[in-house]
Design an enzyme around this catalytic site. Sequence first.
Site, PDB file in Angstrom:
ATOM      1  CG  ASP A 190      -1.951   0.787   1.350  1.00 24.16           C
ATOM      2  OD1 ASP A 190      -2.801   1.042   0.360  1.00 24.16           O
ATOM      3  OD2 ASP A 190      -2.004   1.974   2.105  1.00 24.16           O
ATOM      4  CD  GLU A 248       6.118   9.268  -8.444  1.00 19.18           C
ATOM      5  OE1 GLU A 248       5.924  10.357  -9.059  1.00 19.18           O
ATOM      6  OE2 GLU A 248       6.979   9.122  -7.391  1.00 19.18           O
TER       7      GLU A 248
HETATM    8  C1  NOJ Z   1      -4.400   3.177  -0.834  1.00 15.18           C
HETATM    9  C2  NOJ Z   1      -5.514   2.162  -0.713  1.00 15.18           C
HETATM   10  O1  NOJ Z   1      -5.644   1.464  -2.097  1.00 15.18           O
HETATM   11  C3  NOJ Z   1      -6.534   3.066  -0.294  1.00 15.18           C
HETATM   12  O2  NOJ Z   1      -7.741   2.100  -0.202  1.00 15.18           O
HETATM   13  C4  NOJ Z   1      -6.588   3.525   1.279  1.00 15.18           C
HETATM   14  O3  NOJ Z   1      -7.371   4.132   1.686  1.00 15.18           O
HETATM   15  C5  NOJ Z   1      -5.124   4.294   1.271  1.00 15.18           C
HETATM   16  N1  NOJ Z   1      -4.099   3.608   0.439  1.00 15.18           N
HETATM   17  C6  NOJ Z   1      -4.633   4.244   2.493  1.00 15.18           C
HETATM   18  O4  NOJ Z   1      -4.117   3.238   3.179  1.00 15.18           O
END
Ligand code: NOJ
Length: 550
Positions: free
Chosen positions: A200, A271
Amino acid sequence: MDRPWWQTAVVYQIYPRSFRDGDGDGVGDLAGITEKLGYLADLGVGAVWLSPFYPSPQADFGYDVSDYRGVDPQYGTLDDFDRLAARAHDLGLKLIVDFVPNHSSDQHPWFVESRQSRDNPKRDWYVWRDPKPDGSPPNNWLSHFGGPAWTLDEATGQSYLHSFLKEQPDLNWRNPAVVDEMMDTLRFWMARGVDGFRIDVAHAILKDPELRDNPLAEDAGGFHKPMGAYDTLVHVHDKAHPDVHEAFARFRQTVDGFDAQERVTIGEIHEYDDLGRWASYYGTPTEAGGLSGLHMPFNFGLLNTPWTAAGVRAHVDAIEAVLPDGAWPNYVLGNHDERRLATRLGPESVCLAGMLLLTLRGAPTLYYGDELGMEEVDVPLDRRVDPWGFRSGVPELGRDGCRTPMAWDASPGAGFSEGAGPSDYWLPLHPDHESVNVAAEAADPDSVLSFYRRALAVRNASPALQAGSYRPLDDVPEGVFGFERAEGDDRRLVLLHFGDDDVEVAVPEAYRGAPVALATHDREVEPVGEVFCLGPWAGAVVGPGLTAGR
Ligand code: NOJ
């Protein structure tokens, strides 16, 4: 074709809350997923990626982890996880789990300790700073979800950094103890049979060590979806510090060094403006002949590309041009943060989009329900739950509409849950679930699902489509994106038409007389002649039929 599995396998993303509810509480769970793995194996995907199922207060629906080595009781137990992993492997599916290293939950015992006092041993596991003398936040960084990226802790008089919600404090990746702990966590899941990690907000784990202010953006727009106030800054200091590459080299060593099995690391990398910077996440050449970074930085470019033949081709060519030697591309057309593909691109483009994703050179990721053509759900205000919508002040940023329950059959509850009724589901079903569901579409050879099944079978039987080279065709009419994929003797011609009209394509000589292996709109198509006619938003894969069984 001698390739690691993660280059050829199609990845299928499951949002655990929404796939199948095994215990009747209206929220999906691991036992429910295990029940449905056979569907995925039959569909022809090669790997399953589970969005977070870890213990969590669910402030951001699992992306706020309070224990990195457990399962939230809402989703089951570690035993349920083990059963899921075993079943996946029995069916020949690889298992990828989400890993959330940038931030934990504020309820994680580490943060509970960290906030206790300035000299607590866990203080430096998070990013704490004094407010400015006038009481304002330590710098001008903003949270993705609205407001400053800092919250003052009254008791200790310092602010902590949170790139997302205040319930998601950022971990300090400059503290070696944090890094060691996270590497051990990867080992914990690998020992339980996990074949890979989706990481993530991977680009954000290392920030400017001096925490300098971000410059103001002159142009709030750009090559990505608008993010509200967050777009008023240029995010040069709060993400993507060059030290991030060392961190991913460490991930890579941990994953590659665990045992003899091939595993994958896929980073969520946003990016858009600088593809070179995106490609840098693959790392640099190693002595062993590979690359030092992530196996694949997710490529979200197609989500932001104009849906035209020229736009899509330009993006694909740009990706091909920027890849370091030995790097493997990948493409995404939907996930739990984006509007549903069928709604974004229009229902007429659903099969064309599937054909594009499954024939480009690179690893495709499918989002659950897109194989049915599920549309974005207009979730009524009183049932919306996503904090991004509420807290950013931009309701359209809410992501509930793409996270609604999967529909398995035409029963009133769509077969999502046996216990709860649809009004108790955590999010409402899509309104057309009586026709847009697995059972109905499986019985209809002209459905989106039946198309996806054929497309996956064609791809899985063709070394060219799974692993072959990519050569775009220049000699095609406007509105058509055509390319050839080739691996050894196996060749496929892919023709994709982006437009409402009919168009005629001159078929390259080598393909004249060849059968059509797959078409978006017809099941039986005559072998191609000198000219091939494509209707509106239609596509075809030309080449020998199925050359091998799956
Ligand atoms: C990216 C994830 O895909 C999203 O769903 C999440 O809210 C944020 N990161 C924070 O973890």
